[in-house]
Design a protein around this motif. Structure first.
Motif, PDB file in Angstrom:
ATOM      1  N   GLU A  83       0.832  -1.201   0.000  1.00  0.00           N
ATOM      2  CA  GLU A  83       0.000   0.000   0.000  1.00  0.00           C
ATOM      3  C   GLU A  83       0.868   1.253   0.000  1.00  0.00           C
ATOM      4  O   GLU A  83       1.990   1.263   0.535  1.00  0.00           O
ATOM      5  N   THR A  84       0.314   2.269  -0.615  1.00  0.00           N
ATOM      6  CA  THR A  84       0.902   3.601  -0.557  1.00  0.00           C
ATOM      7  C   THR A  84      -0.065   4.487   0.205  1.00  0.00           C
ATOM      8  O   THR A  84      -1.243   4.579  -0.152  1.00  0.00           O
ATOM      9  N   VAL A  85       0.440   5.123   1.249  1.00  0.00           N
ATOM     10  CA  VAL A  85      -0.402   5.944   2.117  1.00  0.00           C
ATOM     11  C   VAL A  85       0.055   7.391   2.031  1.00  0.00           C
ATOM     12  O   VAL A  85       1.254   7.681   2.135  1.00  0.00           O
ATOM     13  N   THR A  86      -0.919   8.282   1.828  1.00  0.00           N
ATOM     14  CA  THR A  86      -0.653   9.718   1.856  1.00  0.00           C
ATOM     15  C   THR A  86      -1.308  10.287   3.100  1.00  0.00           C
ATOM     16  O   THR A  86      -2.545  10.298   3.217  1.00  0.00           O
ATOM     17  N   TYR A  87      -0.482  10.727   4.051  1.00  0.00           N
ATOM     18  CA  TYR A  87      -0.987  11.227   5.336  1.00  0.00           C
ATOM     19  C   TYR A  87      -0.862  12.739   5.373  1.00  0.00           C
ATOM     20  O   TYR A  87       0.219  13.300   5.143  1.00  0.00           O
ATOM     21  N   THR A  88      -1.993  13.416   5.647  1.00  0.00           N
ATOM     22  CA  THR A  88      -2.033  14.879   5.668  1.00  0.00           C
ATOM     23  C   THR A  88      -2.168  15.370   7.092  1.00  0.00           C
ATOM     24  O   THR A  88      -3.097  14.968   7.809  1.00  0.00           O
ATOM     25  N   ASN A  89      -1.260  16.220   7.514  1.00  0.00           N
ATOM     26  CA  ASN A  89      -1.290  16.788   8.861  1.00  0.00           C
ATOM     27  C   ASN A  89      -2.048  18.112   8.834  1.00  0.00           C
ATOM     28  O   ASN A  89      -1.515  19.154   8.460  1.00  0.00           O
ATOM     29  N   ASN A  90      -3.309  18.061   9.228  1.00  0.00           N
ATOM     30  CA  ASN A  90      -4.130  19.273   9.305  1.00  0.00           C
ATOM     31  C   ASN A  90      -4.112  19.890  10.695  1.00  0.00           C
ATOM     32  O   ASN A  90      -4.769  20.906  10.930  1.00  0.00           O
ATOM     33  N   SER A  91      -3.402  19.270  11.620  1.00  0.00           N
ATOM     34  CA  SER A  91      -3.321  19.796  12.975  1.00  0.00           C
ATOM     35  C   SER A  91      -2.355  20.973  13.022  1.00  0.00           C
ATOM     36  O   SER A  91      -1.538  21.158  12.113  1.00  0.00           O
ATOM     37  N   ASP A  93       0.046  21.052  15.009  1.00  0.00           N
ATOM     38  CA  ASP A  93       1.215  20.518  15.690  1.00  0.00           C
ATOM     39  C   ASP A  93       2.200  19.885  14.714  1.00  0.00           C
ATOM     40  O   ASP A  93       1.789  19.154  13.803  1.00  0.00           O
ATOM     41  N   PRO A  94       3.490  20.077  14.894  1.00  0.00           N
ATOM     42  CA  PRO A  94       4.477  19.311  14.127  1.00  0.00           C
ATOM     43  C   PRO A  94       4.547  17.889  14.685  1.00  0.00           C
ATOM     44  O   PRO A  94       4.552  17.683  15.897  1.00  0.00           O
ATOM     45  N   LEU A  95       4.582  16.897  13.799  1.00  0.00           N
ATOM     46  CA  LEU A  95       4.597  15.494  14.208  1.00  0.00           C
ATOM     47  C   LEU A  95       5.947  14.881  13.873  1.00  0.00           C
ATOM     48  O   LEU A  95       6.415  14.979  12.730  1.00  0.00           O
ATOM     49  N   THR A  96       6.558  14.232  14.848  1.00  0.00           N
ATOM     50  CA  THR A  96       7.844  13.574  14.616  1.00  0.00           C
ATOM     51  C   THR A  96       7.685  12.082  14.396  1.00  0.00           C
ATOM     52  O   THR A  96       8.653  11.409  14.056  1.00  0.00           O
ATOM     53  N   TYR A  97       6.482  11.557  14.630  1.00  0.00           N
ATOM     54  CA  TYR A  97       6.177  10.153  14.342  1.00  0.00           C
ATOM     55  C   TYR A  97       4.683  10.021  14.101  1.00  0.00           C
ATOM     56  O   TYR A  97       3.885  10.915  14.440  1.00  0.00           O
ATOM     57  N   LEU A 173       6.809  16.496  10.489  1.00  0.00           N
ATOM     58  CA  LEU A 173       5.735  16.784   9.538  1.00  0.00           C
ATOM     59  C   LEU A 173       4.951  17.978  10.076  1.00  0.00           C
ATOM     60  O   LEU A 173       4.223  17.863  11.065  1.00  0.00           O
ATOM     61  N   ARG A 174       5.077  19.106   9.423  1.00  0.00           N
ATOM     62  CA  ARG A 174       4.482  20.334   9.942  1.00  0.00           C
ATOM     63  C   ARG A 174       3.036  20.499   9.445  1.00  0.00           C
ATOM     64  O   ARG A 174       2.595  19.806   8.546  1.00  0.00           O
ATOM     65  N   SER A 175       2.347  21.430  10.093  1.00  0.00           N
ATOM     66  CA  SER A 175       0.947  21.680   9.767  1.00  0.00           C
ATOM     67  C   SER A 175       0.785  21.996   8.290  1.00  0.00           C
ATOM     68  O   SER A 175       1.524  22.810   7.730  1.00  0.00           O
ATOM     69  N   GLY A 176      -0.166  21.297   7.656  1.00  0.00           N
ATOM     70  CA  GLY A 176      -0.447  21.515   6.244  1.00  0.00           C
ATOM     71  C   GLY A 176       0.374  20.661   5.308  1.00  0.00           C
ATOM     72  O   GLY A 176       0.120  20.652   4.098  1.00  0.00           O
ATOM     73  N   GLN A 177       1.360  19.909   5.827  1.00  0.00           N
ATOM     74  CA  GLN A 177       2.207  19.084   4.988  1.00  0.00           C
ATOM     75  C   GLN A 177       1.663  17.664   4.852  1.00  0.00           C
ATOM     76  O   GLN A 177       0.853  17.212   5.666  1.00  0.00           O
TER      77      GLN A 177
END
Length: 790
Positions: A83-91, A93-97, A173-177
């Motif tokens: 599978e290929t997953v595209t994860y969008t960070n709309n929060s 918060d920056p996510l490190t995992y 992974l920063r907000s909007g990325q």
């Protein structure tokens, strides 16, 4: 000067009062507890979640899109996927995992999160149970990660902790990325019928075929939310799932003679169906009744042959939180459309089932699917998806647009009424889960009741509109009484984590469903409740609601202060036990003759209809706008439709019911005065159970007429233990009954009456015959067989 009456009274019950178990505001007092606002018990409103219960101006949620390819190896019982997953960070918060769920690890001996309960040595056991207990090595189950890379093919670091997997990100992974990653995996498919679980296979030794239910089958994203961060609680098999919305494109390669049912729409039917099947499917799109795309005879032939080649089915599903599918060569497949007028959506309602379920599923399954999505759409939001389907798999579990249910006949094709009703109930329930939690996306891992309880409530409404005689078990207040009267050490509040509930069904399904029905029928009324409940569904469709969002929305949209109800019913374990302690009365004229005890013969109905006609059934029958599904659709009528209505007779008995009238003491003539033509009554009540509820009083007059007074729960506001109500009546009362329609789940009705009300007769219950391990299998002699002379 007002005359002071000396009222003669009848003491029906005295006793000590239970102490309330929910959160107390003023514990040393008999007031100031149950009617205080929830206040800080609920989370503080903010820009994400408002005090009104609506999403705030800064509400956000994450997104995960999937492109999956998988292959089913029927010979080796292995599923392989990439599978290929595209994860969008709309929060913000920056996510490190990021965290993923690996639910298949539930079946592994060394990666399972099924934490241990206390056990004892039995007097006897099986070798299989000993093998399981003595297993020291990996049993081969669980998901195997064979590759994990970023979009450029660079390996990613990850950690598997039981049923959870953490992927460490190369950079925050920063907000909007967005972050794109690829993951390859495989697992050994488990025998669902022997080791349990929601997904796996069922083997049919009689024809040597498998039925696969592919659920929780791919690594999938956990929810990251504004109210708790990562929801990465382990999967123990009970608390279900918290999932993120996204789009799915899934390709399943299976044996060429398998039929596949799946979340979403198939976008290559022209490549995987033969011309006859494709023609029938196109015909089904406009049919008025289910059309068989694969017939019974064709399925029987398919069972005898096994293809050596494979086909790839491709499905697309947009804006869903999960994806599941099924495959088998055993399937009969039928379909029909259901139009949802509110959003002009035509939904393909479909069913897949083996020959073992044919006489039930061909008649009822797809019709029940159509009825369910239409009825739920009326009570919540219009069904937005293009497909809804029911799969017979001796099971009961739900996923977007697809669910797995039970309901098989006896070998001769007949079935018991309990099997039929159980099948209809489970189909309605599981299809209904499309709304809760597949659309109104609550956190099942934490709050089981927010999906099971709310869904069980609308299931009840849907069953009631299917057939006014349907024996619904979740919703009518009187059906929860046995649970509510249990000792306190066997109970938890509804607001309890899924893993910690001792009596899962009553707590997470029946009690919240009953509470909502009490709100609708007894406290708020249908009009106010239905508007507010619909508003909750509208506000939180395709979002992540929490309990406070439901509580606040119901109050905000109705103008009703319901904190006392949430506090008692959801945060506490106190039952309802309202006693009519005394009746004081004065009257101008009172007969000297007291009716003697009398007995009469009553007919005992054998059909499986509720012995008690609850308020919802009565109101639905009286509402001329309601047309019950089975009454207007003769194709849905069978032997039991007639049996429940006395149109056929199989077995009846008679029993004696004794009705007694207690003596009444007359008021002396000197006390009559100017109230000679009036009848004065003071009713004293005590709250013996601790749960404050409305008091519903039915007066039966000497002339045979009746009158009901509905006293709001707020009568307990200034004294939560005792209260009273004074009445002036123009007619003489013969008897008084509290909660005549059993709307409040009162656990002790022996203290609810005054006057000539007889006690209920005993009901003798027996254990159903045991007939095998297959869930939903009709077994034993049934009335349908008797009527046919078999």
């Amino acid at each position: 000067m007002n005359k002071l009456f000396t009222l003669s009274g009848l003491l029906l019950l005295t006793g000590s009062l239970a102490t309330a178990q929910n959160i107390q505001n003023n514990p040393g007092s008999n007031h100031g507890n149950k009617f205080e606002q929830l206040g800080t018990i609920l989370p503080t409103p903010n820009e994400q979640r408002t005090a009104s219960g609506a999403p705030g101006v800064k509400y956000w949620q994450q997104r995960a899109d999937y492109n999956i390819k998988c292959e089913l190896d029927e010979k080796n019982l292995l599923l392989t996927g990439s599978e290929t997953v595209t994860y969008t960070n709309n929060s913000p918060d920056p996510l490190t995992y990021i965290w993923l769920q690996l639910d298949e690890n539930q079946h592994s001996t060394d990666r399972s999160a099924n934490y241990q309960d206390a056990t004892k040595m039995p007097e006897m056991g099986t070798t299989a149970s000993l093998d399981k207990l003595s297993a020291k090595t990996n049993n081969g189950y669980g998901i195997n990660i064979t590759r994990l890379t970023d979009a450029l093919g660079k390996n990613l670091k990850y950690t598997v902790n039981k049923t959870m997997m953490r992927i460490d990100l190369p950079v925050a992974l920063r907000s909007g990325q967005q972050f794109i990653f690829n993951i390859d995996w495989n697992y050994k498919i488990s025998d669902r019928m022997s080791i349990g679980g929601r997904g796996g296979y069922e083997y049919f030794p009689a024809d040597g075929n498998y039925l696969f239910t592919m659920t929780q089958w791919y690594p999938r994203l956990c929810v990251y939310s504004d109210f708790q961060g990562w929801q990465n609680h382990q999967f123990t098999g009970r608390g279900e799932f918290a999932l993120t919305f996204g789009n799915f494109k899934v390709q399943m390669t299976v044996p060429a003679d398998h039929l596949v049912g799946s979340t979403g729409e198939c976008i290559n039917y022209s490549a995987v169906l033969n011309p006859t099947q494709l023609s029938r499917y196109n015909k089904a799109k406009t049919a008025a009744a289910p059309v068989e795309i694969q017939t019974l005879e064709e399925a029987k032939i398919a069972e005898t042959k096994k293809a050596s080649t494979k086909k790839t089915w491709v499905f697309q599903a947009n804006n869903v939180r999960d994806f599941a599918w099924t495959a088998s060569r055993k399937f009969i497949w039928d379909a029909m459309p259901q139009k949802i007028e509110a959003n002009n959506n035509t939904v393909m309602c479909m069913s897949f089932y083996g020959k073992e379920a044919y006489n039930l599923y061909s008649k009822y399954s797809t019709r029940a699917v159509a009825h369910t999505i239409k009825t739920y759409s009326d009570f919540t939001i219009p069904y937005p998806y293009p497909v809804a389907q029911s799969i017979e798999a001796a099971n009961g579990m739900e996923y977007p647009m697809i669910c797995f249910n039970y309901g098989r006949t006896d070998v001769d094709g007949t079935y018991s009424e309990s099997t039929k009703n159980g099948m209809l109930g489970v189909i309605i329930h599981e299809v209904g889960h499309n709304f809760f939690p597949m659309i109104v996306n609550s956190d099942e891992r934490q709050w089981t009741w927010m999906d099971e309880g709310l869904n069980s409530f609308v299931e009840y409404l849907t069953e009631e509109l299917w057939d006014n005689k349907f024996p619904s078990k979740k919703g009518p207040a009187h059906t929860i009484v046995d649970y509510m009267k249990l000792p306190k050490d066997e109970l938890e509040p509804i607001m309890t984590n899924s893993e910690n509930i001792a009596r899962f069904g009553p707590n997470a399904y029946s009690k919240p469903a009953t509470g909502l029905n009490i709100l609708r029928e007894t406290i708020m009324g249908r009009e106010l409740f239905d508007y507010a409940f619909k508003e909750y569904a509208r506000r939180w469709a395709f979002k992540h609601p929490e309990p406070a969002d439901l509580f606040r929305t119901m109050e905000d949209a109705s103008g009703e202060d319901l904190d006392w109800f949430w506090r008692g019913w959801f945060y506490g374990t106190d039952p309802c036990d309202i006693a009519l302690d005394t009746v004081k009365f004065a009257k101008a004229d009172f007969p000297k003759d007291v009716p003697a005890a009398r007995a009469r013969m009553v007919k005992v109905d054998r059909p499986a209809v509720n012995a008690f006609e609850d308020i919802s059934k009565i109101r639905n029958r009286e509402d001329k706008r309601i047309n019950f599904y089975v009454d207007k659709n003769t194709a849905a009528q069978d032997f039991y439709y007639k049996y429940a209505r006395g149109m056929v007779t199989v077995d009846t008995t008679t029993a004696t019911r004794v009705e007694t009238v207690l003596p009444l003491e007359p008021v002396p003539a000197s006390e009559q005065g100017k109230y000679k033509e009036k009848y004065l009554y003071e009713l004293s009540f005590s709250n013996k159970g601790g749960l404050v509820m409305p008091i519903i009083v039915e007066f039966t007059y000497k002339d045979g007429t009746k009158e009901i007074d509905r006293i709001p729960a707020q009568i307990w506001r200034h004294n939560e233990l005792k209260t009273s109500k004074f009445y002036v009546k123009d007619k003489e009362v013969e008897s008084i009954l509290v909660d005549p329609l059993r709307e409040t789940a009162d656990i002790d009705t022996s203290n609810n009456s005054w006057g000539g009300k007889a006690k209920e007769s005993k009901f003798h219950a027996f254990k159903a015959k045991s007939g095998g391990a297959v869930r939903g299998q009709s077994v034993g002699t049934n009335p349908m067989q008797k009527a046919a002379g078999k």
